[in-house]
Design an enzyme around this catalytic site. Structure first.
Site, short mmCIF file in Angstrom:
data_model
loop_
_atom_site.label_atom_id
_atom_site.label_comp_id
_atom_site.label_asym_id
_atom_site.label_seq_id
_atom_site.Cartn_x
_atom_site.Cartn_y
_atom_site.Cartn_z
N HIS A 37 4.69 0.23 0.29
CA HIS A 37 5.38 -0.51 1.35
C HIS A 37 4.50 -1.62 1.89
O HIS A 37 3.28 -1.61 1.69
CB HIS A 37 5.87 0.42 2.47
CG HIS A 37 4.80 1.21 3.13
ND1 HIS A 37 4.18 2.29 2.53
CD2 HIS A 37 4.23 1.11 4.36
CE1 HIS A 37 3.28 2.81 3.34
NE2 HIS A 37 3.28 2.09 4.48
N ASP A 44 0.39 5.26 1.77
CA ASP A 44 -0.38 5.76 2.91
C ASP A 44 -1.45 6.77 2.48
O ASP A 44 -1.18 7.69 1.70
CB ASP A 44 0.55 6.41 3.95
CG ASP A 44 1.39 5.35 4.66
OD1 ASP A 44 0.90 4.22 4.83
OD2 ASP A 44 2.54 5.65 5.03
N ARG A 64 5.31 6.57 14.17
CA ARG A 64 5.15 7.04 12.78
C ARG A 64 4.66 8.47 12.72
O ARG A 64 3.81 8.88 13.50
CB ARG A 64 4.18 6.15 12.01
CG ARG A 64 4.33 6.33 10.50
CD ARG A 64 3.36 5.50 9.73
NE ARG A 64 2.18 6.28 9.41
CZ ARG A 64 1.21 5.86 8.61
NH1 ARG A 64 1.29 4.66 8.05
NH2 ARG A 64 0.18 6.62 8.37
N HIS A 103 0.83 -1.21 0.00
CA HIS A 103 0.00 0.00 0.00
C HIS A 103 0.87 1.25 0.00
O HIS A 103 2.06 1.22 0.30
CB HIS A 103 -0.93 0.03 1.22
CG HIS A 103 -0.22 0.17 2.53
ND1 HIS A 103 0.51 -0.84 3.11
CD2 HIS A 103 -0.13 1.21 3.39
CE1 HIS A 103 1.03 -0.44 4.25
NE2 HIS A 103 0.66 0.81 4.44
C1 SIN Z 1 2.85 1.32 7.85
O1 SIN Z 1 2.15 0.87 6.97
O2 SIN Z 1 3.00 2.52 8.03
C2 SIN Z 1 3.56 0.36 8.79
C3 SIN Z 1 4.90 -0.02 8.26
C4 SIN Z 1 5.64 -0.90 9.22
O3 SIN Z 1 5.19 -1.09 10.35
O4 SIN Z 1 6.71 -1.38 8.86
#
Ligand code: SIN
Length: 278
Positions: A254, A98, A269, A96
């Site tokens: 990612h 974000d 994050r 995906h």
């Molecule tokens: C995310 O999708 O922001 C999580 C990525 C992760 O936890 O590695």
């Protein structure tokens, strides 16, 4: 500061730089140029408080809250991504970008490792410039100028009970979580800074293609999701204590791997505001 590429496709690791200290203009310029060039930057050996992580994020743009989760009490723009030993699913598992369901999806995200499992829990990144460039001419012609529809509640990849994804994370109350549930964006978006075209589809969120019947769109999207995950486009980040990663959501997907059941993984994050894709 030393910069070393971590795969042929994308990603660079930066060592010899302490992000908790004031950066020189030359450092800032090098980091920004590296970000546009490699799309994923991995900073090793950092010791960052949440406000220091925010300060790094602000080098790239305005920080925005994540629509569905409460932030840290003393630093609300930072969210905690937590997998507990008892969780059977992780947040961000599946390819995906974000927040594509927003009218102005995220420019980029910064993830900082707090607690890591003894092994596993890596994150994969895939280069969507390469994915666009490698498409055959027929697919490019078919999708040129078309939009895809993105939703924050794509049911068939997410369990009906969303609390499973969020686990013990602090969810916002429904009326505070202001999002557009269905938003159209160009399938091929042009990166506002590099001018390059990227394939902008997100397996966890994309639910349809404008002007295309559901069955036809589903078959096409399935083929394109597979294409996006081509090994040739990918780099893999192995987290270590003190690792901070920033990625460019405008041209990178990612996928957080979940191969550490029974252990804790805790990350911080920050999300940076982006433009409306064109
Ligand atoms: C995310 O999708 O922001 C999580 C990525 C992760 O936890 O590695």
């Amino acid at each position: 500061m030393e910069i070393r590429n971590i795969s042929d496709a994308l990603g660079a690791e930066i060592t010899g730089l302490d992000l908790a200290k004031p950066l020189t203009d030359a450092d800032k310029d090098e980091i920004k140029a590296g970000f546009l060039d490699r799309s994923v930057l991995v900073f090793r050996g950092q010791g960052l408080t949440p406000p220091q992580q925010l300060a790094v994020a602000r080098l790239f743009g305005k920080v925005v809250p994540y629509p569905f989760l409460e932030g840290l009490e003393d630093c609300p723009e930072v969210i905690e991504i937590l997998t507990r030993p008892s969780d059977s699913i992780n947040f961000g598992g599946g390819w995906h970008t974000d927040t594509p369901y927003l009218e102005t999806p995220s420019l980029g995200s910064l993830l900082y490792a707090k607690d890591l499992p003894p092994k596993g829990g890596d994150t994969l990144f895939s280069n969507m410039y390469m994915a666009y460039d490698a498409l055959d001419t027929d697919t490019k012609e078919l999708l040129d100028g078309r939009c895809a529809l993105h939703s924050s509640s794509k049911r068939y990849v997410q369990p009906a009970d969303r609390s499973k994804i969020y686990g013990a994370m602090k969810r916002k109350k429904q009326k505070e979580a202001k999002v557009n549930s269905d938003t159209l964006h160009p399938v091929f978006r042009t990166h506002p800074e590099t001018g390059r075209k990227a394939l902008y589809l997100s397996y966890l969120h994309t639910v349809g293609v404008e002007g295309m019947a559901e069955k036809e769109a589903d078959a096409l999207l399935r083929r394109l999701y597979e294409h996006q995950a081509n090994k040739a486009f990918i780099c893999r980040v192995q987290w270590r204590p003190g690792t901070l990663v920033i990625w460019d959501n405008r041209c990178v997907l990612h996928n957080a791997l979940f191969d550490y059941a029974g252990y804790t993984r805790r990350m911080h994050r920050v999300t940076i505001e982006g433009d409306r894709p064109i």
